[in-house]
Design a protein around this motif. Structure first.
Motif, PDB file in Angstrom:
ATOM      1  N   PRO A  98       0.825  -1.203   0.000  1.00  0.00           N
ATOM      2  CA  PRO A  98       0.000   0.000   0.000  1.00  0.00           C
ATOM      3  C   PRO A  98       0.860   1.254   0.000  1.00  0.00           C
ATOM      4  O   PRO A  98       1.889   1.315   0.668  1.00  0.00           O
ATOM      5  N   ALA A  99       0.439   2.253  -0.763  1.00  0.00           N
ATOM      6  CA  ALA A  99       1.190   3.498  -0.852  1.00  0.00           C
ATOM      7  C   ALA A  99       1.137   4.225   0.486  1.00  0.00           C
ATOM      8  O   ALA A  99       0.135   4.185   1.206  1.00  0.00           O
ATOM      9  N   ALA A 100       2.228   4.868   0.831  1.00  0.00           N
ATOM     10  CA  ALA A 100       2.309   5.607   2.083  1.00  0.00           C
ATOM     11  C   ALA A 100       2.082   7.092   1.812  1.00  0.00           C
ATOM     12  O   ALA A 100       2.527   7.629   0.795  1.00  0.00           O
ATOM     13  N   LEU A 101       1.388   7.738   2.719  1.00  0.00           N
ATOM     14  CA  LEU A 101       1.167   9.176   2.603  1.00  0.00           C
ATOM     15  C   LEU A 101       2.509   9.890   2.691  1.00  0.00           C
ATOM     16  O   LEU A 101       3.257   9.696   3.652  1.00  0.00           O
ATOM     17  N   PRO A 102       2.864  10.695   1.683  1.00  0.00           N
ATOM     18  CA  PRO A 102       4.171  11.364   1.717  1.00  0.00           C
ATOM     19  C   PRO A 102       4.277  12.333   2.886  1.00  0.00           C
ATOM     20  O   PRO A 102       3.290  12.955   3.292  1.00  0.00           O
ATOM     21  N   GLU A 103       5.471  12.445   3.425  1.00  0.00           N
ATOM     22  CA  GLU A 103       5.711  13.362   4.526  1.00  0.00           C
ATOM     23  C   GLU A 103       5.780  14.800   4.023  1.00  0.00           C
ATOM     24  O   GLU A 103       6.269  15.068   2.928  1.00  0.00           O
ATOM     25  N   THR A 104       5.296  15.712   4.827  1.00  0.00           N
ATOM     26  CA  THR A 104       5.344  17.134   4.472  1.00  0.00           C
ATOM     27  C   THR A 104       6.753  17.656   4.699  1.00  0.00           C
ATOM     28  O   THR A 104       7.282  17.549   5.813  1.00  0.00           O
ATOM     29  N   PRO A 105       7.391  18.229   3.677  1.00  0.00           N
ATOM     30  CA  PRO A 105       8.751  18.749   3.863  1.00  0.00           C
ATOM     31  C   PRO A 105       8.775  19.886   4.876  1.00  0.00           C
ATOM     32  O   PRO A 105       7.850  20.700   4.947  1.00  0.00           O
ATOM     33  N   VAL A 106       9.841  19.949   5.643  1.00  0.00           N
ATOM     34  CA  VAL A 106       9.964  21.022   6.633  1.00  0.00           C
ATOM     35  C   VAL A 106      10.053  22.385   5.948  1.00  0.00           C
ATOM     36  O   VAL A 106       9.664  23.411   6.523  1.00  0.00           O
ATOM     37  N   GLU A 107      10.543  22.399   4.699  1.00  0.00           N
ATOM     38  CA  GLU A 107      10.655  23.669   3.974  1.00  0.00           C
ATOM     39  C   GLU A 107       9.295  24.301   3.716  1.00  0.00           C
ATOM     40  O   GLU A 107       9.214  25.510   3.451  1.00  0.00           O
ATOM     41  N   MET A 108       8.231  23.498   3.781  1.00  0.00           N
ATOM     42  CA  MET A 108       6.893  24.046   3.550  1.00  0.00           C
ATOM     43  C   MET A 108       6.433  24.948   4.693  1.00  0.00           C
ATOM     44  O   MET A 108       5.388  25.594   4.598  1.00  0.00           O
ATOM     45  N   GLN A 109       7.216  25.015   5.762  1.00  0.00           N
ATOM     46  CA  GLN A 109       6.913  25.949   6.832  1.00  0.00           C
ATOM     47  C   GLN A 109       7.308  27.378   6.456  1.00  0.00           C
ATOM     48  O   GLN A 109       6.889  28.333   7.118  1.00  0.00           O
ATOM     49  N   ARG A 110       8.092  27.497   5.407  1.00  0.00           N
ATOM     50  CA  ARG A 110       8.521  28.811   4.947  1.00  0.00           C
ATOM     51  C   ARG A 110       7.509  29.373   3.954  1.00  0.00           C
ATOM     52  O   ARG A 110       6.857  28.624   3.222  1.00  0.00           O
ATOM     53  N   ASP A 111       7.386  30.694   3.917  1.00  0.00           N
ATOM     54  CA  ASP A 111       6.429  31.335   3.023  1.00  0.00           C
ATOM     55  C   ASP A 111       7.095  32.014   1.835  1.00  0.00           C
ATOM     56  O   ASP A 111       6.495  32.854   1.163  1.00  0.00           O
ATOM     57  N   ASP A 112       8.358  31.628   1.540  1.00  0.00           N
ATOM     58  CA  ASP A 112       9.102  32.242   0.450  1.00  0.00           C
ATOM     59  C   ASP A 112       9.215  31.299  -0.733  1.00  0.00           C
ATOM     60  O   ASP A 112       8.485  30.304  -0.827  1.00  0.00           O
ATOM     61  N   ASP A 113      10.139  31.597  -1.661  1.00  0.00           N
ATOM     62  CA  ASP A 113      10.282  30.771  -2.855  1.00  0.00           C
ATOM     63  C   ASP A 113      10.754  29.365  -2.533  1.00  0.00           C
ATOM     64  O   ASP A 113      10.404  28.396  -3.229  1.00  0.00           O
ATOM     65  N   ILE A 114      11.534  29.203  -1.474  1.00  0.00           N
ATOM     66  CA  ILE A 114      11.967  27.862  -1.077  1.00  0.00           C
ATOM     67  C   ILE A 114      10.770  27.037  -0.613  1.00  0.00           C
ATOM     68  O   ILE A 114      10.625  25.860  -0.956  1.00  0.00           O
ATOM     69  N   GLY A 115       9.885  27.659   0.147  1.00  0.00           N
ATOM     70  CA  GLY A 115       8.676  26.976   0.570  1.00  0.00           C
ATOM     71  C   GLY A 115       7.775  26.640  -0.596  1.00  0.00           C
ATOM     72  O   GLY A 115       7.154  25.567  -0.627  1.00  0.00           O
ATOM     73  N   ALA A 116       7.706  27.534  -1.589  1.00  0.00           N
ATOM     74  CA  ALA A 116       6.872  27.302  -2.769  1.00  0.00           C
ATOM     75  C   ALA A 116       7.376  26.098  -3.565  1.00  0.00           C
ATOM     76  O   ALA A 116       6.586  25.264  -4.021  1.00  0.00           O
ATOM     77  N   ALA A 117       8.698  26.003  -3.743  1.00  0.00           N
ATOM     78  CA  ALA A 117       9.275  24.879  -4.484  1.00  0.00           C
ATOM     79  C   ALA A 117       9.016  23.566  -3.752  1.00  0.00           C
ATOM     80  O   ALA A 117       8.684  22.545  -4.373  1.00  0.00           O
ATOM     81  N   ALA A 118       9.148  23.587  -2.420  1.00  0.00           N
ATOM     82  CA  ALA A 118       8.889  22.374  -1.641  1.00  0.00           C
ATOM     83  C   ALA A 118       7.423  21.980  -1.725  1.00  0.00           C
ATOM     84  O   ALA A 118       7.088  20.790  -1.826  1.00  0.00           O
ATOM     85  N   ALA A 119       6.533  22.968  -1.712  1.00  0.00           N
ATOM     86  CA  ALA A 119       5.102  22.685  -1.788  1.00  0.00           C
ATOM     87  C   ALA A 119       4.738  22.068  -3.133  1.00  0.00           C
ATOM     88  O   ALA A 119       3.961  21.108  -3.192  1.00  0.00           O
ATOM     89  N   ALA A 120       5.300  22.596  -4.210  1.00  0.00           N
ATOM     90  CA  ALA A 120       5.005  22.056  -5.541  1.00  0.00           C
ATOM     91  C   ALA A 120       5.451  20.606  -5.645  1.00  0.00           C
ATOM     92  O   ALA A 120       4.740  19.749  -6.191  1.00  0.00           O
TER      93      ALA A 120
END
Length: 224
Positions: free
Chosen positions: A75-97
């Motif tokens: 069974p597929a596992a739910l991917p973990e949320t990257p810690v970079e997604m806590q940022r609201d800048d371009d680094i966070g945007a790239a991690a979110a995508a």
């Protein structure tokens, strides 16, 4: 992944495989009945022994077909949320995508759209198309196999100062996959796909939200 999601959503998806000849359902079962009569006589005595009685004829026992064994996928596992997604800048945007793309095969493989709904904007056409198609397949007893997705690091094209969102260019590869019906029969074969998409995402008090996914840069929402 249902049929051609690229055609249905106008965005990322899996193209159907070319029609392939399906394997035979099983080797033809051949039952051969061999009847033999063995006559024995003895010369050790002058008295002739009575003939052995002929056993009554019996009907052959029907042979049950051998079930076809299938290997169950993990069974597929739910991917973990990257810690970079806590940022609201371009680094966070790239991690979110990247996270949004990682979530795609999980939804396809499990039919679980809860997390998908949490991160999707209400008016995201791509998001709703994926959800509706997946729910329809699993509600009918069907499922998907294969279709693992990998992607390159996202390239942030910039921030739209007026709308506050980012467009992230990201290249991905989706492996071959299949759509099965409730009986486990392949009803759609989906080929490997390599492409580049433009992921629109915006940050708010609730975190990053998937706004839209487009195949063309000009169709992206937040391209500066």
């Amino acid at each position: 992944m249902v049929g051609d999601l690229r055609a249905r959503t106008g965005a990322m998806g899996l193209r159907p495989w070319c029609a392939r000849r399906q394997p035979e359902s099983g080797a033809r079962l051949v039952v051969t009945l061999i009847m033999a009569t063995v006559l024995t006589a003895t010369a050790c005595t002058s008295r002739q022994l009575p003939p052995e009685p002929t056993p009554p004829a019996t009907s052959p026992t029907p042979t049950q077909p051998t079930p076809i064994e299938t290997t169950a996928e993990e069974p597929a596992a739910l991917p973990e949320t990257p810690v970079e997604m806590q940022r609201d800048d371009d680094i966070g945007a790239a991690a979110a995508a990247g996270y949004f793309l990682d979530l795609f095969p999980y939804v396809m493989g499990t039919g679980d759209t809860a997390r998908w709904d949490e991160i999707s904007a209400q008016d995201c056409g791509f998001c709703s198309s994926v959800r509706d198609d997946v729910q329809a397949v699993f509600a009918s007893g069907g499922r998907f196999t294969g279709g693992a997705l990998t992607h390159e690091p996202g390239n942030v094209l910039g921030r739209n100062d007026m709308l506050g969102g980012y467009t992230v260019e990201i290249s991905y590869t989706v492996e071959e996959g299949t759509e099965l019906d409730a009986a486990g029969t392949v009803i759609d074969a989906l080929p490997e796909e390599k492409a580049t998409v433009y992921v629109d995402t915006v940050y708010s008090s609730n975190g990053w939200t998937l706004v839209e996914v487009s195949l063309e840069r000009g169709a992206a929402v937040y391209v500066p």
